[in-house]
Scaffold this active site. Structure first.
Site: not given
Length: 269
Positions: A204, A244
């Site tokens: 991210k 995840r």
């Protein structure tokens, strides 16, 4: 949880697995490497992404879910739509991963309650196109905790089994980098609610910014794997239920180290 985006526009791997054959091969690879769950998504939720219609989302995920479930691979469906979740469960998925925490589609709670499937409730304040303007907090840890608890209460009122609920702080969703780091640092505040917690930090933006070059250019997503694995090991050590990730191998190794560290493994000294 291994990420399988069957989309043309996801921020890290958009277009790589839009072809069903490529998607199946990648899922099998992650499963063979040791993933516990493959998370199949047919709509990008990257910042600024536009929505696709339900028919497109279904056409992307159902062939993949049917094929992989038929091979015994355990799957979750990454969707905010109740109709997509219901069809995916019927096709063989076992978990609903809803980045909106039930806010995008009020019927999702019914699907979760009737199916009994585990339901990941992520902290969310709006769809991808608008979410970054909603990244305003006085105390991000306290506010995310309170907003997630509100979603839990609503889910339980709708008939969802308390034991089926998993929480996700929603790193990067209506969050700036400082919010993401604060949430990771304050992970124990979410864990104290007593629900399993899923951490989705993989590749991210806040990691890209942390690893910026000397010209302040963020590192591209493919160069964020080591940082992702570092978050995985810290999340595991803190007691997270799962992580995840796009690259299963590095995080699995990191989590194994965290588990061994906590146990001490005196028999192997």
């Amino acid at each position: 949880m291994g990420v399988l985006n069957v989309t043309p526009d996801s921020f890290s791997d958009g277009g790589r697995y839009l072809d069903v054959g490529q998607a199946l091969d990648h899922a099998r690879e992650m499963w063979a490497r040791g993933a516990d769950l493959i998370d199949v998504g047919g709509e990008s939720t990257r910042p600024g992404a536009s929505r696709v219609d339900a028919e497109t989302e279904l056409a992307r995920v159902l062939p993949v879910i049917r094929a992989l479930a038929g091979e015994g691979i355990v799957l979750s469906v990454d969707t905010t739509r109740a109709a997509v979740a219901a069809a995916a469960l019927e096709a063989g998925a076992r978990v609903i991963n809803d980045v909106s925490g039930g806010l995008a589609d009020p019927d999702m709670a019914r699907v979760a309650a009737e199916s009994g499937a585990p339901w990941v409730l992520m902290h969310w304040r709006g769809h991808s196109r608008d979410m970054q303007r909603l990244a305003s907090y006085r105390d991000v840890v306290a506010e995310v905790r309170a907003e997630l608890l509100s979603r839990v209460d609503e889910a339980i009122r709708s008939g969802v089994d308390e034991g089926a609920i998993v929480l996700d702080p929603g790193l990067g969703f209506a969050k700036d980098a400082e919010h993401d780091w604060a949430l990771l640092h304050g992970l124990d505040s979410l864990l104290s609610l007593g629900f399993p917690v899923l951490v989705g930090a993989s590749r991210k933006r806040f990691l890209g910014r942390l690893l910026s070059d000397k010209d302040s250019k963020p590192r591209p997503p493919d160069g964020r794997e080591d940082a992702t694995a570092a978050v995985s090991v810290l999340a595991a050590a803190a007691g997270a239920w799962g992580v995840r990730v796009h690259e299963v191998g590095a995080s699995l190794d990191a989590v194994a180290v965290a588990a061994a560290w906590r146990r001490g493994r005196p028999d192997e000294h």
